[in-house]
Design an enzyme around this catalytic site. Structure first.
Site, mmCIF file in Angstrom:
data_model
loop_
_atom_site.group_PDB
_atom_site.id
_atom_site.type_symbol
_atom_site.label_atom_id
_atom_site.label_comp_id
_atom_site.label_asym_id
_atom_site.label_seq_id
_atom_site.Cartn_x
_atom_site.Cartn_y
_atom_site.Cartn_z
ATOM 1 N N HIS A 412 -15.544 10.521 6.997
ATOM 2 C CA HIS A 412 -16.655 10.842 6.105
ATOM 3 C C HIS A 412 -16.343 10.494 4.649
ATOM 4 C CE1 HIS A 412 -18.841 13.672 3.437
ATOM 5 N NE2 HIS A 412 -19.859 13.323 4.185
ATOM 6 N N CYS A 729 -24.031 -20.289 -10.287
ATOM 7 C CA CYS A 729 -23.916 -18.873 -9.939
ATOM 8 C C CYS A 729 -22.996 -18.638 -8.755
ATOM 9 C CB CYS A 729 -25.296 -18.275 -9.663
ATOM 10 S SG CYS A 729 -26.180 -19.067 -8.321
#
Length: 790
Positions: A412, A729
């Site tokens: 978690h 880019c």
């Protein structure tokens, strides 16, 4: 009966497209059962229709609406109190008898199908919309293991319904702007695997994004203790191509969760002679890896799976599978992360653990051993604890970093910290036990890239120094003639990165807004009468970036999903073709003027216009991706103009130069655009005819290839003749200094790089420009040894 109206469906009646009917978990179990050759325990699922029927019959909608009115989810105490009342209200209501009878009958039939009377099953919650926490935050609803008997199954289904209102689920929905009463829950009732070992499995390294290996984590007993982070599991790395085991890390385990013979589960001590044993045989590791490969191949994306090995026959089972949610949504143009420089040895190490979410920060420790003290946690502290749980998320969002004693790379704490972008180290128990070793209130430095906690604040994390010191000592950036722009996906990170020394955003990826906020196919939203959702959500995401960067320009690339990616959006199956080569298929400009898609593209244009006109953010420009010929460019710019987006002094239209035709015909494309942004990844693949993701030929892929460089130089020359600008880019300028030098010498106007390389590229460009000026002054600079003329 139609699926949408059914209260209950068997796994082999479900497919992954049925998320709205039975939730992500149940529909995925159906998909695996029906279409993938992997062992899955059989079962059935209650549907969203059944959930809504229960709530309508009992008047729960009105009761819940009254309870949550005025709720402030940032008030942890109020959140906890209100959610408890909502869950209790649900549990106090009796399920309608016809629904009870249907579940009981299905449970009986399940026993008959598998040849067992009153079989043991797992009852798993499954959120029934892709935009619910189940899709991006694991464990928000509950699972009940090793239960039997029709009456018990009915009770557990109702408990699943109540778990839709856990603190964490409500907090997340509120922050994402979802209506709590629009949610619905499915409960998957699945044959129980008597797991002697269990765990999780990813087809991508969840810490680094490396997708060449499969990551498997396993522990003794049921898999809940792995997911919850209660134990530190073994981790095994398997080569995805060959299924050979690359690495094994066996961790000691002193407790495990097991099923009780008469139902329910219990924690027991692992026998001493087993505590240090490898949890899986090598053969089982390879079997799991083969299953993972099949599942990834079927879904077409990175996958997150849970598995178990049955103690009765040593058979491996897949318990659930879902698309991995972090690296799957990061554009692969980002490439593999750069290797960080090694940590020096003259530092005092307190503890070590697993680097679950990379990053380097320093700050004050707050140790919390009892969940009742969560409310005491303050913004900017470093959370140190035994383990985290779903209800800890509000505190975790305040943390500068997280360190836990237990857990592995998929527990978690690991998953949530990666979602939140918070540095995290887990599994320190076998390497120092942080919660008892690190004193509460001391200052530490967290190197979560390497899994080390140091005593004191070490000088290296620049962000922890006073701003004036940073500027004076380390943060001076000489001005450059070549503009350095930044690539950005997540709008919520714009504020964070706005302080970087960039000249604006050279590439804003619109796709991130779709997958994170909208989730639904634009044509589907048009079909159901909700086109404004596209306009409003896109506009809001774009606004965040433009506002954070203003007055610097922002160039947003219109949507460039491939058909396979569009299909993953809710409702996409109805509108998307199955293409053998999506890379070269229906994408980019070819969609925008197509009669089948044009109305969806107009919504994108309306969102841009809303940002520029309603929000007044005139720093927004746009880019057209994957435009194959000049006619397409003319059609698309005409549609834009018809939507009120005409090129002008304060509105620029760029073309993504990523296809050889963009360069060969640049003199003609010049008529319709203001400039180009070179997409060096696709351009290199198409110039060299080489798929960079295909291991067989990926060694040929290289942006520095002479053919690619000649094409780029030619584009710059032709564009500049007509007063057009050229940018790039791709990743290459920040990875290869010599490529950056080539671009600047060729006269490129700007370069757009990832946020983590802005500073480096800015300084590199300054050095190169100074070198060019010195060479011109002395006349003794290095000469080009290759002919770069086309």
């Amino acid at each position: 009966m139609e699926k949408e109206k059914a209260f209950l469906l068997w796994f082999d009646q479900l497919e992954r497209k049925d998320v709205a009917i039975a939730g992500g978990k149940s529909s995925s179990l159906g998909e695996l059962t029906s279409h993938v050759d992997v062992p899955v325990p059989y079962g059935f699922a209650t549907t969203a229709c059944a959930y809504r029927y229960f709530f309508e019959k009992t008047g729960l909608y009105e009761k819940i609406k009254a309870l949550i009115a005025g709720l402030d989810v940032d008030n942890s105490a109020q959140l906890r109190e209100v959610c408890a009342k909502v869950r209790q209200a649900i549990m106090d209501e009796e399920m309608p008898q016809d629904l009870q009878d249907m579940i009981a009958q299905a449970y009986k039939e399940l026993g008959e199908k598998v040849g067992q009377a009153d079989p043991f099953v797992a009852v798993r919650s499954s959120a029934t919309a892709e935009d619910l926490p189940d899709a991006s935050f694991a464990g928000q609803q509950d699972t009940y293991l090793n239960v039997k008997g029709a009456e018990t199954i009915v009770a557990k289904v109702k408990e699943c319904y109540a778990s839709c209102f856990t603190d964490r689920a409500v907090y997340y929905r509120e922050k994402q702007g979802f209506d709590h009463l629009d949610v619905a829950l499915s409960a998957a009732v699945q044959m129980m695997v008597f797991s002697k070992a269990a765990g999780v499995m990813f087809t991508v390294n969840v810490a680094t994004g490396d997708d060449k290996n499969i990551l498997i984590e396993g522990a003794w007993g049921l898999g809940e203790y792995v997911v919850q982070g209660t134990v530190t599991p073994d981790n095994y790395t398997v080569n995805k191509a060959t299924c050979e085991i690359v690495e094994k890390n066996v961790n000691a385990q002193d407790i495990k969760l097991i099923r009780k013979a008469d139902g329910d589960c219990e924690e027991v001590v692992v026998p001493l002679d087993e505590q240090n044993e490898q949890k899986l045989t090598d053969e089982q590791i390879k079997q799991l890896a083969e299953c993972a490969k099949k599942i990834e191949a079927h879904y077409g994306c990175y996958m997150d799976m849970e598995w178990g090995v049955d103690e009765r026959d040593n058979k491996v089972y897949i318990l659930q599978a879902r698309p991995e949610t972090v690296w799957s949504r990061r554009n692969k143009e980002n490439g593999a992360p750069k290797e960080e420089k090694k940590v020096t040895t003259d530092r005092k190490v307190i503890v070590k653990g697993l680097p679950a979410s990379p990053g380097n920060v320093a700050g004050r420790v707050h140790v919390i051993l009892d969940p009742s003290h969560i409310d005491e946690f303050k913004e900017g502290e470093i959370l140190v604890t035994e383990m985290t749980a779903p209800d800890w998320v509000p505190a975790m969002k305040k943390a500068k970093a997280i360190v836990t004693d237990s857990g592995g790379m998929t527990c978690h704490a690991s998953i949530v910290s990666r979602e939140l972008g918070i540095p995290c180290i887990v599994g320190t128990k076998s390497r120092g036990e942080a919660a008892t070793t690190i004193p509460d209130g001391i200052d530490v430095t967290i190197d979560a890239t390497h899994g080390v906690v140091y005593e004191g604040i070490i000088e290296e994390p620049k962000a922890e120094q006073p701003a004036q010191q940073v500027v004076a000592a380390a943060e001076y950036f000489p001005p450059t003639g070549t503009k350095i722009y930044m690539n950005l996906g997540d709008p919520e990170l714009a504020e964070k990165y706005a302080t970087l020394p960039c000249d604006g955003i050279g590439l804003m990826r619109e796709e991130f807004i779709w997958t994170t906020y909208i989730h639904e196919h634009p044509l589907y939203l048009i079909k159901i009468g909700q086109p404004e959702k596209v306009v409003d959500q896109l506009a809001e995401g774009i606004r965040q970036v433009c506002q954070a960067m203003a007055p610097r320009p922002v160039t947003m690339r219109f949507s460039d999903f491939k058909s396979s990616e569009y299909r993953d959006l809710k409702g996409g199956d109805e509108f998307e073709p199955n293409e053998p080569s999506a890379l070269l298929g229906w994408r980019g400009a070819s969609r925008y003027y197509d009669p089948k898609y044009i109305e969806a593209f107009k919504l994108e244009c309306m969102a841009v216009r809303k940002v520029r006109e309603e929000f007044g953010l005139k720093n927004l420009n746009v880019m057209i991706p994957f435009c194959r010929n000049v006619e397409e460019c003319e059609k698309v710019t005409k549609i834009m103009a018809d939507c009120g987006l005409s090129r002008g002094k304060d509105f620029k239209v760029w073309l993504m130069a990523e296809i050889p035709s963009n360069i060969i015909l640049a003199d003609q494309f010049n008529k319709f655009v203001d400039g180009y942004s070179i997409g060096s990844n696709d351009l290199t693949m198409l110039v060299l005819g080489c798929d960079r993701d295909n291991d067989t030929v990926s060694h040929i892929y290289d942006e520095r290839n002479l053919a690619v460089r000649r094409a780029i130089r030619h584009l710059i020359e032709v564009a500049h003749k007509d007063g057009k600008t050229v940018s790039i880019c791709g990743q290459a300028p920040s990875v290869y200094p010599e490529f950056c030098e080539f671009l600047i010498k060729s006269g490129i106007d700007s370069m757009s790089v990832n946020p983590d390389t802005v500073k480096f590229t800015k300084k590199l460009a300054a050095q190169i420009e100074q070198r060019i000026m010195m060479d011109a002054l002395t006349g003794k600079g290095r000469q080009e040894v290759e002919d770069l003329n086309w």
